[in-house]
Structures are given as structure tokens and as C-alpha cells.
Design a protein around this motif. Structure first.
Motif, mmCIF file in Angstrom:
data_model
loop_
_atom_site.group_PDB
_atom_site.id
_atom_site.type_symbol
_atom_site.label_atom_id
_atom_site.label_comp_id
_atom_site.label_asym_id
_atom_site.label_seq_id
_atom_site.Cartn_x
_atom_site.Cartn_y
_atom_site.Cartn_z
ATOM 1 N N SER A 1 -28.296 162.270 39.874
ATOM 2 C CA SER A 1 -27.012 161.931 39.259
ATOM 3 C C SER A 1 -27.018 160.494 38.738
ATOM 4 C CB SER A 1 -25.902 162.133 40.290
ATOM 5 O OG SER A 1 -24.701 161.630 39.795
ATOM 6 N N SER B 1 -29.514 158.740 37.879
ATOM 7 C CA SER B 1 -30.452 158.559 36.778
ATOM 8 C C SER B 1 -29.832 158.994 35.451
ATOM 9 C CB SER B 1 -31.739 159.340 37.041
ATOM 10 O OG SER B 1 -31.547 160.700 36.742
ATOM 11 N N LEU B 2 -28.664 159.682 35.542
ATOM 12 C CA LEU B 2 -28.019 160.171 34.325
ATOM 13 C C LEU B 2 -26.848 159.287 33.894
ATOM 14 C CD1 LEU B 2 -27.841 163.977 35.256
ATOM 15 C CD2 LEU B 2 -29.534 162.851 33.818
ATOM 16 N N LYS B 3 -26.362 158.430 34.831
ATOM 17 C CA LYS B 3 -25.091 157.747 34.567
ATOM 18 C C LYS B 3 -25.282 156.311 34.098
ATOM 19 C CE LYS B 3 -22.830 159.268 38.578
ATOM 20 N NZ LYS B 3 -21.603 159.493 39.345
ATOM 21 N N PHE C 1 -22.860 164.360 35.891
ATOM 22 C CA PHE C 1 -23.546 163.992 34.648
ATOM 23 C C PHE C 1 -23.084 162.659 34.074
ATOM 24 C CE2 PHE C 1 -24.138 168.599 34.625
ATOM 25 C CZ PHE C 1 -25.506 168.638 34.469
ATOM 26 N N GLN D 1 -21.456 160.114 29.665
ATOM 27 C CA GLN D 1 -22.470 159.902 28.633
ATOM 28 C C GLN D 1 -21.896 159.150 27.431
ATOM 29 O OE1 GLN D 1 -25.486 160.262 29.249
ATOM 30 N NE2 GLN D 1 -25.414 161.595 31.034
ATOM 31 N N VAL E 1 -28.228 158.316 29.640
ATOM 32 C CA VAL E 1 -29.444 159.065 29.989
ATOM 33 C C VAL E 1 -30.646 158.473 29.273
ATOM 34 C CG1 VAL E 1 -30.476 161.339 30.134
ATOM 35 C CG2 VAL E 1 -28.024 161.125 29.857
ATOM 36 N N ASN F 1 -31.517 155.002 30.594
ATOM 37 C CA ASN F 1 -32.160 154.983 31.913
ATOM 38 C C ASN F 1 -33.623 155.395 31.837
ATOM 39 O OD1 ASN F 1 -29.813 154.181 33.121
ATOM 40 N ND2 ASN F 1 -29.219 156.244 33.820
ATOM 41 N N TYR F 2 -33.874 156.495 31.141
ATOM 42 C CA TYR F 2 -35.242 157.020 31.146
ATOM 43 C C TYR F 2 -36.174 156.203 30.251
ATOM 44 C CZ TYR F 2 -34.175 160.835 34.224
ATOM 45 O OH TYR F 2 -33.848 161.559 35.338
ATOM 46 N N ALA G 1 -34.047 156.838 37.689
ATOM 47 C CA ALA G 1 -34.802 157.622 36.706
ATOM 48 C C ALA G 1 -36.286 157.592 37.063
ATOM 49 C CB ALA G 1 -34.583 157.071 35.307
#
Lengths: 314, 385
Positions: A49, A51-53, A66, A69, A92, A95-96, A284
Motif C-alpha cells: 500500500s 509503495s503505491l501512495k 491505492f 493517485q 506510483v 515511488n517505483y 517500492a
């Protein structure tokens, strides 16, 4: 069929026979199992979670799983003097991409693969002949040697870490792959596990191989190894998980050279520093690091359970 | 083909002697069975012959060559194991090919992928041999299967096939039929005997089942406690056992044994009943008299020399009916073979009279050895029955 019932929690099979009748015992069992699963899975949930925010959502604990976004402003980008409009990023993606940009994560993953694969390969290379000798050959002092193997199982790694480090340092091996691999190349656990498995292999099979003209080493690699695949798979899981996730040992022997970092060391890149905490990219990274293991498990699970239920070859 | 000689073989595991000075010559091409109860050392003897176990003393020779220090594979013997011992990860074809690969191919030829390209001619030849053997054993359709997918009988054949492809000097078989069900075992007996006739190779066969030994072998060696008690043709062993342990072990149901003495006339008698004539033996010596169930029959009336027993059990096998009788007030059990139609209305608990019909009663001395019967009656008293 058997592995199906096994994999989908054993208690349900009895309930099925009774035609879905309510049973206090079964309910209790499931409640305990569900609770246990929650305890194990919640940290993973949080990891994925986060890693998505966006950082704001993480700090305020909003946005559900999620996050919204919504694009936010990347302060680091602004500091570099770029236009604010160019520095708006989606959480997202931010982070990645940061996970891969800020640290050479691919390099770390590759290091992880090289180290765990060589450790496992050498462990098998050593453990199989040892286990074969301990299980199937008669020689003077065999029981004593096996006793030593059992004794070695009791020694914690941390107790011998310092002597090991000094030894490697004197040999000039710190900050090399060798330092990451050599201390683990002999796995007493592997020897023990394979020995127990080889005890169940009928002597006739080995005698048949001898009659056919195989040498003892040839028996190990051509007869014992193929029959031991289920046991090797179980050992592989222990070995790979332990060394892929190991933070302690790489932290000790890899002191300078960042190109030798293993994935868990990569997490250190995101530890709180002058820039403040950067939880999104950190989580992430963590997600990326555990992903290969989880995927490998999902693929091997079938084989693994099959191996256990087959248990031998009669 | 060559004969196999075992000379004064001894073997002990630690302090326990397993084989005590065994001498055995196996003729080229014969079907020799080593038979005995479990733990008698028969499997150890076979393993010494195979080279899987080293003897503590003595020599093994195949043909004119002493093979004591020779590795099992180089003795050119093939072994069939009780558990079949097929490689579980290989197909039947690869299983059968393994001994050939190891014998005929160089190291390079054994390599995966490249090997078959390097030694194409040899691989073709090996495959031909495997197919030929499979045809003989009728397992061609099974060649591509793994051992786990076969039934017991099929695995048995595959194991035989793996032994046969290398055309060995002798086949060593360690209870190969023990894991099969009863009907298949009896069927495989005749198949093995036929196989032996067509291959004309030496078979050394180990079993604990005296019926297998009697039905298949040219000669059988009865082993007990690390010794060969008697070696001979099945007929000879059955009809003329030289030791009470052999007499007891061979034959089902077991031979009837009665305690007796030798009287002054040189006749072995049990109580008042004269059962046999004995040669010049010491009078009043305690002996054991052995009578096979088929050598007894029910007596019509109060015949001379008949014994009485109380019927305790009837065992009906269809063609034969075995009557279990308790004689001498329950001190001994005897089994008498009759045909179902002969018995009439006898029920459990009735007294039955029976006499010796034909065949020699076997007299064993106190040491368990057979006492020879004299050719002519020692006394004028005619032998009973």
C-alpha cells in the motif's frame, strides 16, 4: 488429488464429508488460522500500500489501499531548480522510478541472484556427497562424524561472525562475492536434511547402480540426485530464502563497494537522512525485493507439495 | 559360459558369523537355488558372489579367474533385486540402456545431448539390443514409461530386461518374486524357468520359498545358520533329506515328526508301532521318525501298524484334503493327505486310524543327521506296510 486437499487447508475435507454442517471445532480452527494469516499478511499489505501512495497520504494515513493517485510536487526535483510544472508526479510512478533511479536496484537484484545461486549450487555440491557417505557408506567413525554435523546445527551464525570476518579480512576477501558466498558453502543443515532423505532410498537401488558399473560419484549425481529432487527443493527454499533476505552478513563483509550490495542492503539507500523519510520509494524497493521470492514460491508450490506427498518412489 | 566356484567363503559382521565356510560349485548354465529361512546367509552369499560384499575369507572365481578384487560391474554378472531397484527417474528404455551405456560408451559418449551425436552407431546398436530384449519379455509397449507407472509384474519384467541386455555370465536373483501377488508369482515361476531354458545362462536364485526352489531349479542348496546343509536336485532334497532341518524346511505341509527308538531288531518304532527298518544302529537309541503327509493314508479297519489320532482340523484344498490329527494324547500333531472323496463322514473330534502307505520313513538320529537304512532287513520281522 491429495495435494489439492492438502494445499486448501486440511480441516475442510472433514467438513465437506459432513455436508457443510456447522461445527464449533472447525470454526475455531479457521478463526485461529485466519488470525495467523492476518498477522503474517498485514505488514505485506502495508508495504504494498505504501509503495503505491504519495508521501502526504502515507503521513496522514489516508487514501485507502491505492491512494488517490493525485499528482504531487517532487521537492527534490524542485530543489534541482526545475520548473514546478515539470516536477508534478504520480505517486506510483514516482515511488517505483525513484526506487530504480536512486539506487542501482537492478544491479542489487543481479547480485542477489549471483550470490544465492552460487551459495545453493556449492551447498548441493558439498552436501550430496557428504549425505550419501553418511547415509549409505560404512566407514569407521561415521556416527561420530554425523554427531559433529548435528552439533554444528546448534552453532548460531552470529557467534562465529567475528572470527569469520577476521579470517576473510586477513585473506583480503572482504568486499568480494567470495566473502558473501564462502562462509555459507557448507550447509550442515543441508547435509542433515539430505542424509535423512537418503536413508529412505532403498539400498537395492544403489547396489543395482553398482552392478551396472557406476562409480560412487556417478551414483550420487546420476541416481541419488534425481531421486532427491523433492528434498532438494525443500532445501532450496530454506537456502534461497535465508540468503536472499540476509541483511546481517552482507552488511558486515560489504563495507564500501556499493556495486556488491545485495537487495536488502539496497534498502539502506532510503533510510532517513537529510532529505527526510522517503517511505514510498523505500516500500517500492522492498516490494521489488520480495517479489522474485513470492513468484518463485507460487511456481514451485505445486512441485513442492507434490514432492512431500510423493515421499519416495515405491 | 563359465562355471562359478565359491571356495571356503566365510563372512562375519562384527562378532556374528553369517557364513561358515561355504564351498559351492555352480555349473555353467544351471539353475541353482539357494533356499533357506530368513537370516540364513543366502542373500549375503549372493552379494559376495556379485561383489557387493567382500568375504571375510575365501575366494570367488568365475571361470578360471579369481574375482575377489574385481568390481561388481566387471564380473559381468547381472542382478535382479526383490524391490526391482529400477531407476525411478528414467523410462524403462533408459533403465535398460544404463548398463550398456556404462559398459560400451566412452566418457564423451555418455555426455547428455552431445553423446548420442558422437557415438551414433553405438547408440543405434544399444537401442537395437534393448528392443530385442523388450520383445523377448513382451514389454515393448512399456519402454517409454517410468517405473512408477507400471504394475508389479511389469516392473519385474523390466528389471529382468535390464539384467538381460548385457548378456551376463550369470543372473543373480534375490527373491525376485516376493513382491508379487500369489497368482502372478506362480505364473512367473514357469516364465522364469522357460526363460532359463531359452537363454541357457546360469541362474543363481535366492528365495525363502521352498516351493519356488522345488519347482524351478536344476539343483537347490538348502542353507541354514550360515551353512549349506544339503545340495542336490529338488527330487533328491525332497525325498532324501540328509538332515532333519532340511526335511522340515522342504515340503508343504511340513513333514510329520514323531519321537521313537530303535529296538533290538533294528527297527525304528514309535510306541508299539514299527515304522521303519534301520540299518546297524545302536539299539534303544532315541531317534526322530519323519513321515510325509502323502505317505500316510486312512486305515480301513484295525490294521496292524496303524496309528490313531483325533481329528482337530480339516484343510480342504479341492484336490487334496489335509487332516490335522493330534496323536499320542495331543503330544504331537500329524498331517495326513487324503482325497475328499475318501474321507466319508469324519468330523472334528472323531478318532481316525491311519497307516503308512508307501515311501520310506526317514529316521534321524539325535544329532539331526539321517540314519541310513540297510538294504536287507536286519531281522526276520517283515516291515510293516
Amino acid at each position: 488429488m491429495t495435494d489439492m486437499t492438502l494445499s486448501s487447508s486440511a480441516p475442510s475435507s472433514t467438513a465437506r464429508a459432513d455436508g457443510y454442517r456447522f461445527s464449533v471445532g472447525e470454526t475455531l480452527k479457521h478463526a485461529v488460522l485466519i488470525l495467523g494469516a492476518l498477522v503474517v499478511l498485514l505488514p505485506f499489505y502495508v508495504m504494498v500500500s505504501y509503495s503505491l501512495k504519495s508521501p502526504a497520504e502515507i503521513m496522514q494515513n489516508t487514501g485507502g489501499f491505492f491512494g488517490a493517485q493525485e499528482a504531487f510536487r517532487d521537492e527534490y526535483c524542485v530543489k534541482l531548480g526545475k520548473d514546478v510544472a515539470d516536477c508534478m508526479v504520480t505517486p506510483v510512478i514516482y515511488n517505483y522510478t525513484t526506487a530504480f533511479q536512486k539506487a542501482p536496484l537492478l544491479r542489487y537484484l543481479l547480485n542477489g541472484v549471483i550470490v544465492t545461486a552460487s551459495i545453493f549450487f556449492i551447498q548441493v555440491l558439498v552436501a550430496l556427497p557428504c549425505a550419501y557417505a553418511l547415509a549409505k557408506l560404512r566407514f569407521w567413525g561415521r556416527e561420530a562424524v554425523f554427531g559433529l554435523v548435528l552439533f554444528c546445527l546448534l552453532i548460531p551464525v552470529h557467534a562465529i561472525a567475528l572470527p569469520l570476518y577476521i579470517m576473510l579480512a586477513k585473506l583480503g576477501l572482504t568486499n568480494t562475492y567470495a566473502a558473501l558466498v564462502i562462509p555459507w558453502s557448507i550447509s550442515v543443515f543441508g547435509i542433515f536434511l539430505m542424509r535423512q532423505f537418503f536413508m529412505t532410498v532403498p539400498d537395492d537401488l544403489i547396489d543395482a547402480a553398482r552392478m551396472d558399473g557406476m562409480s560412487e560419484f556417478s551414483i550420487i549425481w546420476n541416481v541419488m540426485l534425481p531421486t532427491a529432487v523433492p528434498a532438494l527443493l525443500a532445501f532450496a527454499i530454506f537456502s534461497v530464502v535465508a540468503h536472499w533476505n540476509d541483511y546481517f552478513w552482507p552488511r558486515i563483509v560489504i563495507t564500501g563497494d556499493r556495486s556488491l550490495f545485495t537487495p536488502p542492503l539496497g534498502l539502506r539507500e532510503f533510510k532517513g537522512d537529510a532529505d527526510g523519510d522517503n517511505f514510498g520509494p523505500m516500500m517500492a524497493t522492498a516490494t521489488i525485493i520480495v517479489a522474485p521470492l513470492i513468484v518463485a514460491f507460487l511456481i514451485a508450490q505445486r512441485r513442492f507439495i507434490e514432492g512431500i506427498t510423493l515421499s519416495g518412489m515405491k | 559360459m563359465s562355471a562359478i566356484h565359491l571356495d571356503s567363503i566365510r563372512k562375519s559382521f562384527g562378532e556374528t558369523p553369517v557364513l561358515k565356510n561355504i564351498d559351492l560349485s555352480i555349473r555353467a548354465g544351471e539353475f541353482l537355488t539357494l533356499v533357506g529361512p530368513s537370516g540364513c546367509g543366502k542373500s549375503t552369499l549372493l552379494r559376495i558372489l556379485a561383489g557387493l560384499e567382500a568375504p571375510s575369507a575365501g575366494s570367488v572365481s568365475i571361470g578360471d579367474r579369481v574375482v575377489n578384487g574385481v568390481r561388481p560391474a566387471n564380473r559381468n554378472l547381472a542382478m535382479v533385486f526383490q524391490s526391482y531397484a529400477l531407476y525411478p527417474h528414467l523410462s524403462i528404455e533408459d533403465n535398460m540402456m544404463t548398463p550398456l551405456r556404462l559398459r560400451d560408451l566412452s566418457t564423451a559418449g555418455r555426455l547428455p545431448w552431445i553423446g548420442p551425436l558422437l557415438a551414433r552407431e553405438k547408440y543405434r546398436e544399444m537401442r537395437r539390443q534393448v528392443e530385442e530384449t523388450a520383445r523377448v519379455l513382451r514389454i515393448e509397449p512399456l519402454l517409454q514409461r517410468k517405473p512408477g507407472q507400471l504394475s508389479g509384474g511389469q516392473r519385474q519384467r523390466a528389471a529382468l530386461g535390464r539384467a538381460m541386455v548385457r548378456k551376463p555370465v550369470a543372473f543373480l536373483m534375490d527373491e525376485p518374486l516376493s513382491n508379487l501377488d500369489a497368482a502372478l508369482r506362480i505364473h512367473m515361476r514357469s516364465e522364469l524357468a522357460e526363460l532359463h531354458r531359452s537363454l541357457k545362462t546360469t541362474f543363481v536364485y535366492v528365495t525363502h520359498d521352498q516351493a519356488e526352489a522345488l519347482t524351478m531349479s536344476d539343483r537347490m542348496a538348502v542353507m541354514m545358520d550360515g551353512d549349506i546343509l544339503q545340495l542336490g536336485a529338488p527330487d533328491e532334497i525332497y525325498n532324501n533329506p540328509q538332515d532333519i532341518r532340511v526335511a522340515e524346511f522342504v515340503g508343504a505341509p511340513k513333514i510329520n515328526l514323531l519321537p521313537g527308538v530303535i529296538d533290538s531288531a533294528g527297527q525304528a518304532r514309535c510306541g508299539d508301532v514299527v515304522l521303519s527298518r534301520v540299518g546297524v544302529g545302536a539299539a534303544s537309541e532315541k531317534v526322530t521318525i519323519g513321515l510325509r503327509p502323502e505317505h500316510l493314508e486312512l486305515a480301513g479297519g484295525d490294521e496292524k501298524g496303524s496309528l490313531t489320532g483325533r481329528l482337530v482340523h480339516r484343510e480342504n484344498l479341492g484336490a487334496d484334503l489335509y487332516l490335522h490329527l493330534s496323536v499320542q494324547d495331543g503330544a504331537h500333531r500329524m498331517v495326513v493327505r487324503t482325497a475328499p472323496h475318501e474321507i466319508g463322514r469324519v468330523s472334528i473330534g472323531d478318532d481316525v486310524r491311519f497307516v503308512r502307505k508307501r515311501g520310506e520313513a526317514m529316521v534321524f538320529g539325535a544329532d539331526g543327521k539321517r540314519i541310513r537304512l540297510s538294504e536287507t532287513p536286519a531281522a526276520a520281522v517283515p516291515e510293516v506296510a
